[in-house]
Structure formats: C-alpha cells, structure tokens
Write an enzyme that holds these catalytic residues in place. Structure first.
Site, PDB file in Angstrom:
ATOM      1  N   ALA A  47       0.801  -1.229   0.000  1.00  0.00           N
ATOM      2  CA  ALA A  47       0.000   0.000   0.000  1.00  0.00           C
ATOM      3  C   ALA A  47       0.841   1.291   0.000  1.00  0.00           C
ATOM      4  O   ALA A  47       0.660   2.151  -0.875  1.00  0.00           O
ATOM      5  CB  ALA A  47      -0.981  -0.039   1.161  1.00  0.00           C
ATOM      6  N   ASP A 236      -3.967  -2.581   3.974  1.00  0.00           N
ATOM      7  CA  ASP A 236      -4.190  -1.779   2.757  1.00  0.00           C
ATOM      8  C   ASP A 236      -5.215  -0.674   2.981  1.00  0.00           C
ATOM      9  O   ASP A 236      -5.193   0.348   2.298  1.00  0.00           O
ATOM     10  CB  ASP A 236      -4.627  -2.679   1.604  1.00  0.00           C
TER      11      ASP A 236
END
Ligand code: MRU
Length: 348
Positions: A47, A236
């Site tokens: 991420a 994420d």
C-alpha cells in the site's frame, strides 16, 4: 538499508518485484503509464509503495504535458490522476497520495507552470521522505510489544519492499532485531502470488533475520505445536471502527490467532486509514485474474474451464485485532474511540 523505490532527479527507479527472488531487475522510467502498469501487475506493490510511486507518476505526467495550454494541461493532468487511481482499488494510500498531488495543482493553478511543477515534485519527495520516517516510528512503537526471543508470524509482505522506508509490520521486526532482541519469524507463503515466499523471506534473509517459510495452511498447526508469541501484518485500508483490509488470508490468520490466544497486531501508517468509511464492509476489494490461481507461475495446474474466485484482499474485523501500530503509537480497543481521539489530537 535497501530501498524499493528511488527518485533519481527526473526519473523513477525501482526493482521489478514480480522477478524476485531469483532476479533483481531494476526498472527506470519517466513514463507515468509504465508506473501505472507496474502497479497493476504488482512490480510495484504494498500500500505505501503504491502511493509513493503514484505520486511521482502524477508528477511525471504533469511534466509530460507541461507545454500544453492551460485548459488542455489541466484536462490531461486530471486524466493522469484518474489513470493512476484506476490501477488498484483497495490500497487507501494510492488515493491519499493522488489527492495530495491533485491538491497541489488545484491550490496553485494560477502560478507559473514551472512553479506548479516544482511544488508537485516537492510534494512527491515529501511523501517518500515522510514514509521513511513513518516506517521508523512504527518500528519504534511496535518494538514495545516484542518480547526478547520472540517468535513472530506474518502474512504477505509488509517490509521494505512494500514502502519507501523499512516497512510497517517488518519494521517492527527489524527494529526489535536492531535493538538487540532475538527475533525469529514464520512467513506465510501467501497464495496465490507468494509475496511471503518470494519477498518477505528474501528481505528478511538479506537483513540477517531468522525466517522459516510455511505454506499458508500450516499456520494453525505451527501455533498448536510450536511457540508463536504474536502476529504482525500490514494493511491496505483501515476504517473508522478499526476493521483492516490486508492480503487475502490475513483474516484466516487472525481467526487462528484468536483460537490460540496469540496477540494479532496490524501495523500501518495513518495514510492507510480511510476516515470516510465506518466499517470494513464498505472497502472495495480487488479481484484478480483467474490465471493467477489456475496457473502456478506459468504452469497450468487447474482444469481448463474451471470457475475461479480470487479476491486479492480480505477484511479482518476489529474484534480480532489486538492493536494497530501507527507512527503515533499503538491504538487499542475500542478502535472507534482511539482512532477518533488520534484524529482530534492530530487535527485539533
Ligand atoms: O497485493 P499486494 O502485494 O500489493 O498486497 C500487499 C499487502 O497486502 C500488504 O500487506 C499491505 O499492502 C501492507 S504493505 C506495508
């Protein structure tokens, strides 16, 4: 320490993570389309790293169109942002970083073009520099929950290959190791794309951390038969109630940690939090192509014509999470309160 992504004055330089661990191939580009494609195909992944590389890609897009008249430049610039935002739907850092770059443009539209560009480059560099500091802080706070002689299990790759600095979950491990603690790690292989087997073991071994690779479905048995002190994973996207999306299989790991009374920690920077969502049900979950499951790295392993369902992420409900390690400290339950309190503290 090794860096997954570097900005070299006017081009981006990063390792092609699809080729690890057998080949270390460097990609160097000035083309935002190449970066977008590399995010999609997971050459650039994790991420925070997706956010960082997208920020530089937005800047590179603006440079490419810098000679165009105002309206056309503006349209092309927003097209570049949309193109990058369409690469992967789940990692919040992608949208956070693109928004930051878009804001620089919107707030400085009437400035000279060269000035807007230098502000954008500065913003992308700041996103990268801040991530390096953030990773270090997550490591420092996370180190508090690591006992000496710790055995830690992790899933996917939340290390220096997934960020600008030394990682989120793996930063906790690196920091504990560097502070003199003995640490050993079980790394889930992380089907279907094997981020654990290919990337986490690679970087931990490179940095002298004792690591044992296990198939994903071995984690419960390891907990039953051997000692595991804690689990640390990345994220994420985290919602206001503390639900956390991470690589598919993370939820399984959290459940079996609960069954074995093993503390389950999520480590993530604030840029992974989506303050517009109340719960994990609202997180968009990416679905990946069928051949990532039917073919094992180029070799067909499932019958032709079989139906496939391949979500790239799952959501771990907040009740299974012991704490969320951020650059501001460790958030504890009830997360809806600790997250809101942290927000107030940062933006009073
Ligand atoms: O599909 P990927 O490899 O981008 O998924 C990565 C993960 O799920 C990581 O655990 C997460 O992004 C945290 S990275 C610090």
């Amino acid at each position: 320490m090794y860096r997954a992504f570097e900005w070299k004055k006017n081009f981006a330089s990063y390792i092609d993570q699809t080729r690890l661990p057998l080949e270390e191939i460097l990609i160097e580009t000035k083309d935002y389309r190449v970066i977008a494609e590399d995010i999609k195909r997971l050459a650039l992944r994790g991420a925070p790293l997706i956010g960082i590389s997208a920020a530089f890609a937005v800047y590179l897009g603006a440079v490419e169109y810098k000679e165009l008249p105002d309206t056309e430049f503006e349209n092309r610039f927003f097209d570049v942002c949309n193109h990058l935002a369409a690469t992967r739907p789940t990692a919040q850092n992608l949208f956070w970083a693109i928004d930051k770059m878009r804001n620089v443009f919107v707030q400085n539209k009437d400035e000279k073009r060269s000035h807007i560009l230098s502000l954008m480059e500065e913003e992308a560099k700041n996103i990268l520099a801040d991530d390096i500091k953030t990773c270090a802080m997550i490591g420092e706070f996370g180190n508090e929950i690591v006992p000496d002689d710790a055995v830690i299990i992790t899933h996917c790759n939340a290390g220096l290959l997934a960020v600008g600095g030394i990682g989120t979950a793996l930063s906790v491990i690196y920091t504990a190791h560097n502070s003199g603690k003995k640490v050993s790690v079980y790394s889930d292989e992380t089907r279907p794309l094997l981020q654990g087997a290919r990337l986490t073991t690679w970087e931990l071994m490179k940095n002298g951390i004792d690591v044992t690779l296990i198939p994903d479905n071995t984690a419960a048995f390891v907990m039953q038969k051997k000692r595991i002190d804690l689990a640390v994973v990345g994220a994420d996207r985290i919602t206001l109630n503390g639900d956390a999306a991470n690589k598919i299989g993370t939820y399984n790991l959290a459940i079996i940690c609960g069954r074995h009374n093993i503390p389950f920690y999520v480590a993530a920077p604030l840029s992974t939090f989506d303050f517009s969502l109340n719960s994990g049900d609202e997180i968009p979950i990416e679905e990946r192509a069928a051949d990532e499951v039917t073919d094992f790295f180029g070799k067909r392993t499932a019958p032709y014509g079989v139906k496939v369902y391949s979500p790239a992420f799952d959501v771990t409900p907040n009740e299974l999470i012991t704490g969320i390690i951020t650059e501001y400290g460790i958030l504890r339950k009830p997360f809806d309160i600790s997250i809101r309190d942290l927000l107030k503290q940062i933006n009073p």
